[in-house]
Design a protein around this motif. Structure first.
Motif, PDB file in Angstrom:
ATOM      1  N   LEU A  66     -11.985  23.736 -16.890  1.00  0.00           N
ATOM      2  CA  LEU A  66     -12.956  22.722 -17.285  1.00  0.00           C
ATOM      3  C   LEU A  66     -12.652  22.144 -18.660  1.00  0.00           C
ATOM      4  O   LEU A  66     -12.680  20.951 -18.874  1.00  0.00           O
ATOM      5  N   TYR A  74     -18.099  16.019 -21.400  1.00  0.00           N
ATOM      6  CA  TYR A  74     -19.362  15.839 -22.111  1.00  0.00           C
ATOM      7  C   TYR A  74     -19.602  14.364 -22.413  1.00  0.00           C
ATOM      8  O   TYR A  74     -20.157  13.998 -23.440  1.00  0.00           O
ATOM      9  N   PHE A 133     -14.768  39.363 -12.410  1.00  0.00           N
ATOM     10  CA  PHE A 133     -15.753  38.339 -12.759  1.00  0.00           C
ATOM     11  C   PHE A 133     -15.340  37.605 -14.026  1.00  0.00           C
ATOM     12  O   PHE A 133     -15.316  36.370 -14.075  1.00  0.00           O
ATOM     13  N   LEU A 152     -12.486  29.318 -14.794  1.00  0.00           N
ATOM     14  CA  LEU A 152     -13.326  28.115 -14.727  1.00  0.00           C
ATOM     15  C   LEU A 152     -13.367  27.403 -16.071  1.00  0.00           C
ATOM     16  O   LEU A 152     -13.298  26.183 -16.141  1.00  0.00           O
ATOM     17  N   ASN A 177     -27.025  28.715 -16.486  1.00  0.00           N
ATOM     18  CA  ASN A 177     -26.430  30.048 -16.281  1.00  0.00           C
ATOM     19  C   ASN A 177     -26.134  30.735 -17.603  1.00  0.00           C
ATOM     20  O   ASN A 177     -26.275  31.950 -17.723  1.00  0.00           O
TER      21      ASN A 177
HETATM   22  C1  HEM Z   1     -18.952  35.782 -19.145  1.00  0.00           C
HETATM   23  C2  HEM Z   1     -19.468  34.801 -19.706  1.00  0.00           C
HETATM   24  C3  HEM Z   1     -19.575  33.407 -19.152  1.00  0.00           C
HETATM   25  C4  HEM Z   1     -19.819  32.986 -17.891  1.00  0.00           C
HETATM   26  C5  HEM Z   1     -20.015  33.838 -16.636  1.00  0.00           C
HETATM   27  C6  HEM Z   1     -19.839  31.568 -17.897  1.00  0.00           C
HETATM   28  C7  HEM Z   1     -20.021  30.778 -16.792  1.00  0.00           C
HETATM   29  C8  HEM Z   1     -19.832  29.421 -16.779  1.00  0.00           C
HETATM   30  C9  HEM Z   1     -19.766  28.629 -15.605  1.00  0.00           C
HETATM   31  C10 HEM Z   1     -19.873  29.157 -14.189  1.00  0.00           C
HETATM   32  C11 HEM Z   1     -19.572  27.351 -15.974  1.00  0.00           C
HETATM   33  C12 HEM Z   1     -19.434  26.161 -15.057  1.00  0.00           C
HETATM   34  C13 HEM Z   1     -17.982  25.981 -14.792  1.00  0.00           C
HETATM   35  C14 HEM Z   1     -17.705  25.000 -13.729  1.00  0.00           C
HETATM   36  O1  HEM Z   1     -18.635  24.355 -13.254  1.00  0.00           O
HETATM   37  O2  HEM Z   1     -16.540  24.888 -13.360  1.00  0.00           O
HETATM   38  C15 HEM Z   1     -19.500  27.318 -17.389  1.00  0.00           C
HETATM   39  C16 HEM Z   1     -19.305  26.184 -18.137  1.00  0.00           C
HETATM   40  C17 HEM Z   1     -19.160  26.185 -19.488  1.00  0.00           C
HETATM   41  N1  HEM Z   1     -19.120  27.286 -20.310  1.00  0.00           N
HETATM   42 FE1  HEM Z   1     -19.423  29.181 -19.764  1.00  0.00          FE
HETATM   43  N2  HEM Z   1     -19.635  31.128 -19.177  1.00  0.00           N
HETATM   44  C18 HEM Z   1     -19.452  32.230 -19.963  1.00  0.00           C
HETATM   45  C19 HEM Z   1     -19.180  32.252 -21.298  1.00  0.00           C
HETATM   46  C20 HEM Z   1     -19.011  31.116 -22.068  1.00  0.00           C
HETATM   47  C21 HEM Z   1     -18.778  31.124 -23.480  1.00  0.00           C
HETATM   48  C22 HEM Z   1     -18.636  32.380 -24.328  1.00  0.00           C
HETATM   49  C23 HEM Z   1     -18.706  29.832 -23.865  1.00  0.00           C
HETATM   50  C24 HEM Z   1     -18.518  29.344 -25.280  1.00  0.00           C
HETATM   51  C25 HEM Z   1     -17.504  29.065 -25.877  1.00  0.00           C
HETATM   52  C26 HEM Z   1     -18.864  29.014 -22.702  1.00  0.00           C
HETATM   53  C27 HEM Z   1     -18.836  27.637 -22.695  1.00  0.00           C
HETATM   54  C28 HEM Z   1     -18.940  26.858 -21.591  1.00  0.00           C
HETATM   55  C29 HEM Z   1     -18.883  25.421 -21.591  1.00  0.00           C
HETATM   56  C30 HEM Z   1     -18.722  24.545 -22.806  1.00  0.00           C
HETATM   57  C31 HEM Z   1     -19.020  25.002 -20.265  1.00  0.00           C
HETATM   58  C32 HEM Z   1     -19.002  23.572 -19.769  1.00  0.00           C
HETATM   59  C33 HEM Z   1     -20.365  22.975 -19.783  1.00  0.00           C
HETATM   60  C34 HEM Z   1     -20.391  21.600 -19.194  1.00  0.00           C
HETATM   61  O3  HEM Z   1     -19.579  21.267 -18.348  1.00  0.00           O
HETATM   62  O4  HEM Z   1     -21.279  20.838 -19.573  1.00  0.00           O
HETATM   63  N3  HEM Z   1     -19.069  29.818 -21.636  1.00  0.00           N
HETATM   64  N4  HEM Z   1     -19.672  28.601 -17.872  1.00  0.00           N
END
Ligand code: HEM
Lengths: 395, 564
Positions: free
Chosen positions: A356, B38, A345, A352, B217
């Protein structure tokens, strides 16, 4: 009934083979022309129809076996791995219409066959369910995980396709080595299957007395000549190969022995192929793929992962937690199988985010698709069979 | 740090890359395609870089850091699976020796590094905490500006914005642009696009809500992590065990003496070896396979608050077969089948007989039963015989001082020292015949005895072990999990697509953006360009690719060429 279900599985295996050949023809068979002399190669769509038939027959296997044994046939290595193969085919059947990519079929179908053939190497008889496995939530959990992994596996097929298409095989590089290693791994599975079939045909059997990890006397039966014997093993069967070295007690020596045989077999197959092609195997496949549009394959594999990730998460973590809460009194217990599901996971989550936010497209992304699938297989095979935890299906 | 006014009149926060309203690039860069991440908004982390707070904020809001945290967690987690964790050691094993004994130097090192109990170590916890903080900060950093930008976006965009989209084309001078646009509008409406018009220009948009998916999420994840943390507060979580013998009633720990459990019967049911279906598998397994572990249990509740010490009055609440995968639940509690013991000794029945065969005394009246959990100490008979228990060892061992003693109160190896008084003796004055009796053991302790104690019956009971669990964090975890899944699906199975159709002095300018699934966007373009004068946009990154691939003859590497 069980026999009937197996027959369906056999039929589906040949249909997968037929689909592979049809996709192959759709790519290479440019010479087919109809009466008017216009190139008409319909084997792609036909291959797709055959894959649908194959999925239907393999789902018939699944349904009939379920009916016959009274529980979902996903509760041992044979059943689960077979179902994983079916799910991969199912995912292909769903994704193909979106991208109409015959190359994907050429890459997916053989992998499906390989998974199902590998599954059949495990004991296939009907096994009673131990109490911990008697749960609807477990059924839901396992089926969802398999569907998720099947879709993620399409990401792997896409990634592999992408890599073989774009890597420069004319110069030696780490990329070439990495790719050749992946192909070698696949060949090792082929070798494993051939060896098991071969030695069981020859009815090879060597029995050892040995001392297990608790210091007790035990007996183990080898079905392949023992290169590595058990701890303080003594060969009882006469006229059998005496092992060169013996394994420490904590290792299941017969399994290790099988792994070594498979790797040697894979190596043999690999070098035979290299001798034939006189270049890296990836390089030999590459010309076939010259019409592949890398960007579209890149998007395809990303798509597969974006679709598969939520399903995998739902099945592999959320449903798993619900089941664990009911069966083991706590939703999470840091047992190896659970931890590796979490790792998978996290890995795809990293994928991803890298894609992204850090623009990891194309090649880097393709490598990650391949590694992700390797993690899934690692969890299925290594963690189940070697780091045997609570979930170990081995009976 | 002044706000920037764009030529379209919109005032943008300092640090904005693409004007929130018209999209004109406010900061020049040399890429051919605009970076649409963004929407090019100004984020706090990109703008303020001075104070400590800014530095911490910037650290945690960076996705690079976030990914590192995820990767570190991943690697750390895998370390913990190399050897079994402490909690999975066989019962009775001490971690301090086990690892070294079983796995040698490597095991010792593993233990010394603390990897044997890794998932509760401070640094693993710290990593999870860092993940949580990062999730909160990065989401805040992006959500608000993104929300504003999507809300204030104008329909008519700046030409520079259009030009620098990944999918872009413009036509030459065309008559009847309106007609083409009207057709396109119809088609896009059928495809469920949201159409907005301004001055003959069109913005068709679809699936904007999917942009909030990641934020939803992440919120779900944060709630889940908070739920996990709450577990460490004692009120939230209960983990107790009880052993209940067949027929016994036991108070359920953690309920303040309110609830009791009676175990009517515990049993282990095996699969039938003659069952056709399983025969082959059972033969190969070579050992019986358990079909179920089951405690037939009755839940009781105290009705009155009696004085301490007196027997509580109990009322039956419900009956349930507790099995693995089928706990008994009541209120916040759940009772799980976790362990058992079959045939624990419960009662011995004895008689005595004369050692001397010539002795024809009738001793048949002497028959007594010793309850091994709570034995009576004196047994008197009408014919004058009296038997006393001098000493009872439920679980007999000889300790280090070579003295007999008992390990615990569980009658696993019971030994009883009996003293037998014949009718002629006075129990207060005389010493009776003393013997030590156990299973297959009968030793005379003070010279030769005239009477021998003989065991004539043994009663055994099954014992069930249940875990009592109360977990108040479950509702929080469930809510977190559900929100997480909703967000995941929202962001993955829908995508945000926008199509700009503009009439620029008699030319058609068309551009498109999708946050993912460009394939579908291209199909939509196909539909609106097929029978209209609208030109099919070109994928500008693919253009790049093809040029490059010509250079290196069919072999290319397009790392990072497309940014969303
Ligand atoms: C295990 C932990 C995490 C999971 C399961 C998770 C899950 C996701 C998923 C599924 C997406 C959408 C990706 C896509 O559509 O391709 C996403 C986007 C994103 N995540 Fe996470 N995330 C996690 C941790 C984090 C952390 C720690 C950060 C901080 C640095 C972060 C920052 C972001 C950002 C900035 C986006 C893009 C938002 C946007 O497109 O507007 N994520 N995350």
């Amino acid at each position: 009934m069980v026999q009937l279900s197996s027959n369906f599985l056999h039929v589906s295996f040949f249909l997968y083979l037929a689909a592979t050949i049809l996709f192959w023809v759709s790519i290479t068979g440019r010479k087919f022309k109809n009466k008017e002399g216009i190139e008409k190669n319909r084997s792609g769509p036909i291959g797709y129809i055959v894959s649908i038939l194959a999925v239907i027959t393999s789902l018939a296997y699944f349904a009939i076996r379920w009916y016959a044994i009274g529980h979902a046939p996903v509760s041992n290595m044979f059943e689960y791995t077979t179902f994983l193969g079916i799910c991969m085919a199912l995912a292909f059947v769903i994704i193909y219409p979106i991208y109409r990519n015959n190359y994907l079929g050429l890459f997916t179908m053989p992998v499906v066959m390989l998974i199902i053939a590998y599954a059949s190497m495990f004991p296939r008889e009907v096994q009673p369910l131990i109490p911990a496995l008697q749960s609807e939530w477990l059924t839901i959990h396992v089926i969802t995980v398999a569907i998720g992994q099947g879709i993620l596996a399409i990401g792997f097929a896409g990634g592999l396709l992408y890599l073989i298409r774009v890597i420069d095989f004319t110069k030696a590089s780490n990329k070439v080595k990495g790719l050749e290693f992946i192909l070698f791994t696949l060949l090792s599975f082929v070798a494993y299957i051939l060896l098991v079939i071969g030695f069981s045909f020859a009815e090879y059997e060597a029995v050892f007395n040995y001392v297990d990890e608790r210091g007790n006397e035990a007996v183990v039966e080898y079905n392949k000549p023992a290169l590595i014997g058990p701890n303080e093993g003594q060969l009882i069967t006469v006229n059998r190969f005496d092992p060169w070295i013996s394994a420490p007690a904590i290792i299941r020596s017969d399994d290790l022995n099988t792994v070594i045989w498979s790797l040697l077999g894979g190596l043999l197959l690999y070098f035979v192929l290299r001798l034939i092609f006189r270049k890296p195997i990836g390089g030999a496949i590459q010309p076939l793929l010259k019409n592949v549009n890398p960007q579209s394959v890149d998007e395809l594999s990303y798509r597969a992962i974006a679709i598969g990730f939520p399903i995998f998460t739902l099945g592999g973590l959320i449903f798993a937690m619900i089941w664990a809460q009911i069966a083991w009194t706590r939703f999470w217990g840091w047992d190896p199988k659970e931890v590796w599901a979490l790792i998978t996971f996290l890995f795809y989550a990293a994928y991803l985010h890298l894609r992204l936010s850090r623009g990891w497209h194309g090649e880097k992304s393709a490598w990650m698709c391949v590694i992700g699938f390797a993690l899934i297989m690692f969890n299925l095979i290594f963690v189940n069979l070697v780091i045997a935890g609570l979930h170990s299906y081995a009976l | 740090m002044e706000n920037v006014k764009c030529e379209c009149g919109h005032v943008n926060p300092f640090g904005t890359y693409l004007c929130e309203s018209c999209g004109k690039p406010l900061i020049e860069d040399d890429g051919q395609v605009a970076d649409m991440r963004y929407e090019g908004v100004a984020r706090r982390s990109q703008t303020y870089k001075k104070s400590i707070v800014d530095k911490i904020w910037n650290f945690f809001s960076s996705v690079k850091v976030g990914i590192w945290i995820i990767v570190l967690l991943l690697l750390a987690s895998s370390l913990g699976t190399i050897l079994p964790q402490e909690m999975y050691l066989p019962p009775g094993e001490r971690a301090s020796q086990f690892y070294e004994n079983e796995y040698g130097t490597f095991g010792k090192l593993y233990y010394q590094l603390g990897l044997h109990d890794m998932y509760t170590s401070w640094w693993y916890m710290a990593l999870i905490a860092a993940l949580g903080i990062s999730l909160v900060i990065c989401s805040l950093d992006r959500f608000v500006p993104l929300y504003r930008a999507l809300k204030t976006q104008r329909i008519t965009r700046h030409t520079k914005f259009l030009e620098r989209q990944k999918l872009f084309a413009k036509s030459g001078q065309i008559e009847n642009i309106e007609e083409s646009f009207a057709q396109a509008e119809e088609i896009l409406k059928k495809k469920k696009y949201n159409i907005r018009k301004d001055n003959g220009n069109i913005l068709a948009e679809k699936g904007r809500f999917s942009r909030w998916g990641p934020y939803v999420n992440h919120i779900g994840l944060i709630i889940f992590l908070i739920g996990c943390m709450l577990r460490f507060f004692p009120e939230m979580y209960l983990d107790e065990h009880i052993w209940v013998r067949d027929g016994e009633e036991v108070v359920i720990k953690g309920t303040d003496g309110e609830y009791f459990l009676r175990n009517e019967e515990f049993k282990v049911v095996l699969y039938d070896e003659d069952d056709e279906l399983y025969r082959e598998s059972l033969e190969r397994a070579g050992a019986p396979v358990v079909q179920k572990f089951q405690t037939s249990a009755t839940l009781l509740r105290r009705t009155s608050t009696n004085a301490i010490g007196s027997e509580p009055e109990l009322e039956e609440v419900k009956h349930h077969y507790i099995r693995v995968n089928d706990p008994l639940t009541f209120g916040e509690f759940a009772l799980y089948q976790v362990d058992y013991k079959l045939n624990e000794l419960a009662e011995f029945t004895f008689t005595i007989e004369a050692v001397d065969e010539a002795n024809e005394e009738d001793l048949s009246e002497i028959e007594f039963t010793v309850n091994l959990y709570d034995p009576e100490m004196v047994y008197e008979f009408e014919n004058g015989y009296r038997i006393e228990i001098m000493e009872y060892f439920p679980n007999f061992v000889i300790n280090d001082n070579r003295e007999p003693t008992t390990l615990n109160r569980i009658p696993d190896n019971p030994r009883i020292i009996f003293e037998v008084f014949t009718p002629e003796m006075d129990p207060d004055e005389d010493q009776g015949e003393i013997s030590l009796v156990g299973i297959q053991i009968n030793e005379e302790l003070n010279g030769e005895n005239d009477y021998r104690i003989r065991m004539i019956d043994v009663e055994m009971r099954n014992v069930t072990a249940l875990t009592i669990r109360k977990d108040r964090t479950i509702p929080i975890l469930s809510i977190g999990g559900i929100i997480f899944m909703i967000g995941l699906v929202q962001g993955s199975y829908w995508n945000h697509r926008r199509i700009w159709l503009q009439n620029r002095d008699g030319e058609i300018w068309v551009a498109g953006h999708a946050n993912k699934n460009w394939h579908a966007l291209k199909n939509d373009f196909q539909a609106i360009t097929k029978n209209t004068a609208i030109p099919m946009p070109i994928d500008q990154t693919e253009e790049n690719l093809n040029e490059r691939s010509k250079e290196i003859e069919g072999v290319e590497d397009n790392n990072g060429s497309t940014k969303q």
